[in-house]
Motif scaffolding. Structure first.
Motif, short mmCIF file in Angstrom:
data_model
loop_
_atom_site.label_atom_id
_atom_site.label_comp_id
_atom_site.label_asym_id
_atom_site.label_seq_id
_atom_site.Cartn_x
_atom_site.Cartn_y
_atom_site.Cartn_z
N VAL A 240 0.85 -1.19 0.00
CA VAL A 240 0.00 0.00 0.00
C VAL A 240 0.89 1.23 0.00
N LEU A 241 0.56 2.19 -0.85
CA LEU A 241 1.26 3.47 -0.85
C LEU A 241 0.45 4.44 0.01
N LEU A 242 1.07 4.98 1.05
CA LEU A 242 0.39 5.90 1.96
C LEU A 242 1.03 7.28 1.89
N THR A 243 0.19 8.31 1.88
CA THR A 243 0.67 9.69 1.98
C THR A 243 -0.22 10.43 2.97
N GLY A 244 0.29 11.51 3.51
CA GLY A 244 -0.49 12.28 4.48
C GLY A 244 -0.49 11.62 5.84
N ASP A 245 -1.65 11.62 6.49
CA ASP A 245 -1.81 11.07 7.82
C ASP A 245 -1.78 9.54 7.75
N ALA A 246 -0.57 8.99 7.78
CA ALA A 246 -0.42 7.55 7.62
C ALA A 246 -1.09 6.79 8.75
N ALA A 247 -1.09 7.36 9.96
CA ALA A 247 -1.69 6.67 11.10
C ALA A 247 -3.19 6.47 10.87
N LEU A 248 -3.87 7.49 10.36
CA LEU A 248 -5.30 7.36 10.08
C LEU A 248 -5.52 6.33 8.98
N ALA A 249 -4.73 6.41 7.92
CA ALA A 249 -4.88 5.46 6.81
C ALA A 249 -4.68 4.03 7.29
N GLU A 250 -3.69 3.82 8.15
CA GLU A 250 -3.45 2.47 8.69
C GLU A 250 -4.64 1.98 9.50
N ARG A 251 -5.23 2.87 10.30
CA ARG A 251 -6.38 2.46 11.10
C ARG A 251 -7.56 2.09 10.21
N VAL A 252 -7.78 2.86 9.16
CA VAL A 252 -8.87 2.55 8.24
C VAL A 252 -8.65 1.20 7.58
N LEU A 253 -7.44 0.95 7.10
CA LEU A 253 -7.14 -0.31 6.44
C LEU A 253 -7.25 -1.48 7.41
N ASP A 254 -6.86 -1.27 8.65
CA ASP A 254 -6.96 -2.32 9.66
C ASP A 254 -8.41 -2.67 9.98
N GLN A 255 -9.32 -1.71 9.78
CA GLN A 255 -10.74 -1.91 10.12
C GLN A 255 -11.61 -2.12 8.89
N LEU A 256 -11.01 -2.41 7.75
CA LEU A 256 -11.76 -2.45 6.50
C LEU A 256 -12.67 -3.67 6.35
N ASN A 257 -12.39 -4.71 7.10
CA ASN A 257 -13.14 -5.97 6.95
C ASN A 257 -14.63 -5.78 7.25
N ILE A 258 -15.49 -6.15 6.29
CA ILE A 258 -16.94 -6.10 6.50
C ILE A 258 -17.54 -7.49 6.52
N ALA A 259 -16.72 -8.52 6.36
CA ALA A 259 -17.23 -9.90 6.36
C ALA A 259 -17.51 -10.33 7.81
N PRO A 260 -18.42 -11.31 7.99
CA PRO A 260 -18.73 -11.76 9.33
C PRO A 260 -17.58 -12.52 9.97
#
Length: 260
Positions: A240-260
């Motif tokens: 993943v290429l991250l720019t800007g607020d990397a900490a926020l982006a990492e948190r979003v990616l860590d919480q991306l799962n919508i499967a049960p």
């Protein structure tokens, strides 16, 4: 095409793909582990058959926790001969094709969404079913090293469901503050470029990529995004290429799962 029609088309496509792949499998391939924790290729087929039977029977509210419905279906078919499971899948495909084509139930009729254990419009239930079928088709394809169908109707349903969930993910799970603008770009089979913007009241919405200057930006392949969104991988395993607020982006990616 309505959301209901797109979900129905996605279900048909993934069921056809799974049946076609299944007919080519050996017993050794049937026993190969998948990315779905604890499930072999055969277990995935057992799950598909059991839930398609549930849908064919009306998709009524499960008697007990939803996970119990899922687990009991797999347990019921586990150990059954591969040919018998696949024969059941072919029979159910015909039943489900008639149901989906005839639209025996209105898109606005109440259904039961097993993931959330709550009554929802049938069209929502069907979209969830399309997502599940496509994710499990991909489980089988990865386990057998037989890639494909990353841009099909099922993939498009998955894309839309993740996008609908992102405002809540960004605010509630990733803790984005007012003024945050999380931009996500996916490359490959289903390219996307959009921003999840959090307004001054803390409410988030998906907006065009250039509607606000991004405070965080994640760029990754569509497949990597889909793997994260289905809980089949972790951020550390994907490029993943991250720019800007990397900490926020990492948190979003860590919480991306919508499967049960």
């Amino acid at each position: 095409m309505s959301a209901h029609d797109r979900a129905a088309a996605a279900c048909r496509h993934s069921l056809h793909a799974l049946a076609t792949i299944g007919d080519q499998l050996t017993d050794e391939q049937w026993a190969v582990p998948t990315d779905c924790p604890g499930w072999t290729v055969g277990d995935v087929y057992a799950h598909v058959v059991s839930l398609e039977q549930w849908m064919a029977d009306g998709g009524e509210a499960p008697q007990g926790p939803p996970q119990q419905l899922i687990d009991s279906g797999v347990d019921r078919w586990r150990g059954t001969a591969r040919t018998e499971v696949l024969a059941a899948l072919h029979t159910l495909r015909q039943v489900r094709e008639r149901q989906l084509t005839a639209e025996l139930r209105s898109a606005d009729a109440p259904g039961w969404w097993v993931w959330a254990n709550t009554a929802v419009p049938f069209a929502v239930q069907l979209s969830a079913r399309a997502f599940d079928l496509w994710v499990h088709e991909q489980d089988v394809r990865r386990a057998l090293r037989h890639p494909g169908n990353l841009g099909t109707a099922g993939a498009q349903v998955a894309r839309d469901l993740v996008r609908q969930a992102l405002p809540r993910i960004v605010v509630k799970k990733a803790g984005a503050a007012p003024g945050a603008a999380m931009r996500i770009t996916t490359l490959g089979e289903l390219p996307q470029d959009f921003t999840v913007y959090v307004d001054e009241h803390g409410r988030a919405a998906v907006v065009p990529a250039d509607a606000h200057r991004s405070t965080a930006h994640a760029t990754l392949s569509w497949e990597a995004y889909a793997l994260l969104a289905s809980g089949r991988s972790t951020r550390e395993r994907q490029q993943v290429l991250l720019t800007g607020d990397a900490a926020l982006a990492e948190r979003v990616l860590d919480q991306l799962n919508i499967a049960p």
